[in-house]
Every structure is written in structure tokens, then in C-alpha cells.
Design a protein around this motif. Structure first.
Motif, PDB file in Angstrom:
ATOM      1  N   TYR A   4      -0.209  15.086  -4.690  1.00 54.54           N
ATOM      2  CA  TYR A   4      -0.529  13.755  -4.183  1.00 54.54           C
ATOM      3  C   TYR A   4       0.482  12.713  -4.649  1.00 54.54           C
ATOM      4  CZ  TYR A   4      -5.303  15.276  -3.127  1.00 54.54           C
ATOM      5  OH  TYR A   4      -6.413  15.907  -2.637  1.00 54.54           O
ATOM      6  N   GLN A   5       1.122  12.959  -5.767  1.00 54.01           N
ATOM      7  CA  GLN A   5       1.869  11.924  -6.478  1.00 54.01           C
ATOM      8  C   GLN A   5       2.813  11.120  -5.593  1.00 54.01           C
ATOM      9  OE1 GLN A   5       1.037  11.197  -9.601  1.00 54.01           O
ATOM     10  NE2 GLN A   5       2.357   9.428  -9.431  1.00 54.01           N
ATOM     11  N   GLU A   6       3.741  11.756  -4.946  1.00 52.60           N
ATOM     12  CA  GLU A   6       4.742  11.006  -4.207  1.00 52.60           C
ATOM     13  C   GLU A   6       4.155  10.226  -3.034  1.00 52.60           C
ATOM     14  OE1 GLU A   6       8.787  12.078  -2.019  1.00 52.60           O
ATOM     15  OE2 GLU A   6       8.600  12.867  -4.054  1.00 52.60           O
ATOM     16  N   PRO A   7       3.366  10.826  -2.157  1.00 52.38           N
ATOM     17  CA  PRO A   7       2.796  10.033  -1.061  1.00 52.38           C
ATOM     18  C   PRO A   7       1.881   8.919  -1.564  1.00 52.38           C
ATOM     19  CG  PRO A   7       2.511  12.375  -0.618  1.00 52.38           C
ATOM     20  CD  PRO A   7       3.036  12.242  -2.009  1.00 52.38           C
ATOM     21  N   LEU A   8       1.117   9.193  -2.594  1.00 55.81           N
ATOM     22  CA  LEU A   8       0.201   8.173  -3.103  1.00 55.81           C
ATOM     23  C   LEU A   8       0.939   6.977  -3.676  1.00 55.81           C
ATOM     24  CD1 LEU A   8      -2.704  10.126  -4.791  1.00 55.81           C
ATOM     25  CD2 LEU A   8      -2.773   8.721  -2.745  1.00 55.81           C
ATOM     26  N   ASP A   9       2.071   7.200  -4.313  1.00 54.43           N
ATOM     27  CA  ASP A   9       2.837   6.079  -4.858  1.00 54.43           C
ATOM     28  C   ASP A   9       3.184   5.083  -3.753  1.00 54.43           C
ATOM     29  OD1 ASP A   9       2.717   7.243  -7.342  1.00 54.43           O
ATOM     30  OD2 ASP A   9       4.808   7.912  -7.349  1.00 54.43           O
ATOM     31  N   GLY A  10       3.687   5.577  -2.648  1.00 47.06           N
ATOM     32  CA  GLY A  10       4.054   4.713  -1.531  1.00 47.06           C
ATOM     33  C   GLY A  10       2.849   4.046  -0.902  1.00 47.06           C
TER      34      GLY A  10
END
Length: 114
Positions: A4-10
């Protein structure tokens, strides 16, 4: 959870500004032109377009141009990543509060180490 990390950051970055949240709220009622979306905001159109681009880059909205009119619409599938993360967090915190309640209401209760 790292998937989830990368998409959630944006996504969370896009949700961090009240103007972008307001845009998403309006788009929840259906697609609308960029000029209609910009009308309630006290900012120049180029500044507003930066918010639109960020929402589009995060995948929360899409825009389409027909002639001279650019229309924005929600991308509901993108919200699934947030929903999945929130469900995971809800499950974790529900388990923790349930264990706390059991500990508080039953002082003889021995908590097993995790």
C-alpha cells in the motif's frame, strides 16, 4: 502492508489540502467541468489547475477534454487502496481496544505476550 505504501502516500498527500477534498466532494455528485469546479474557490485558474493535476496524478480523478471544455470525474476504484488500509487499521485497533477492555474489566485476566 508495504504494498500500500507508495500509492497511499500520493493519495493521502492529495487528500491533505481542503480545496482538493472539496473538489472530490463535488465530484462525488458526478462529473463536472473544471471551470465549474474552480468557481467557488478564491484562486487563479492556474493555481487551481495545480490541485487538479495533483488529484489526477494520484489517480483519484480523471479529466477529459471535449472541444474547449475539460471535464473531471472521480476514479472510484482508486479509493479501494485507502479503504483496504483503513480496514486493516480498524481491525488492528479493534483488537487492541478489545484486549484493553478485557484487561480493565477483569483485573485477574493474564494477557498473553504477542
Amino acid at each position: 502492508m508495504e504494498h500500500y505504501q507508495e500509492p497511499l502516500d500520493g493519495i493521502f498527500h492529495a487528500l491533505a489540502h481542503p480545496a482538493r477534498r472539496a473538489v472530490l466532494g463535488r465530484l462525488g455528485r458526478g462529473p463536472v467541468s473544471i471551470s465549474a469546479l474552480a468557481a467557488p474557490f478564491d484562486m487563479a485558474l492556474p493555481s487551481f489547475m495545480k490541485h487538479i493535476r495533483l488529484l489526477e496524478e494520484s489517480g483519484l480523478i480523471s479529466t477529459r477534454k471535449a472541444g474547449r471544455v475539460r471535464t473531471a470525474a472521480l476514479e472510484p476504484a482508486r479509493f479501494a487502496a485507502v479503504e483496504g488500509w483503513l480496514e486493516t487499521q480498524r481491525a488492528i485497533w479493534t483488537g487492541r481496544t478489545d484486549r484493553l477492555e478485557a484487561f480493565v474489566t477483569n483485573p485477574d485476566h493474564q494477557e498473553s505476550p504477542e
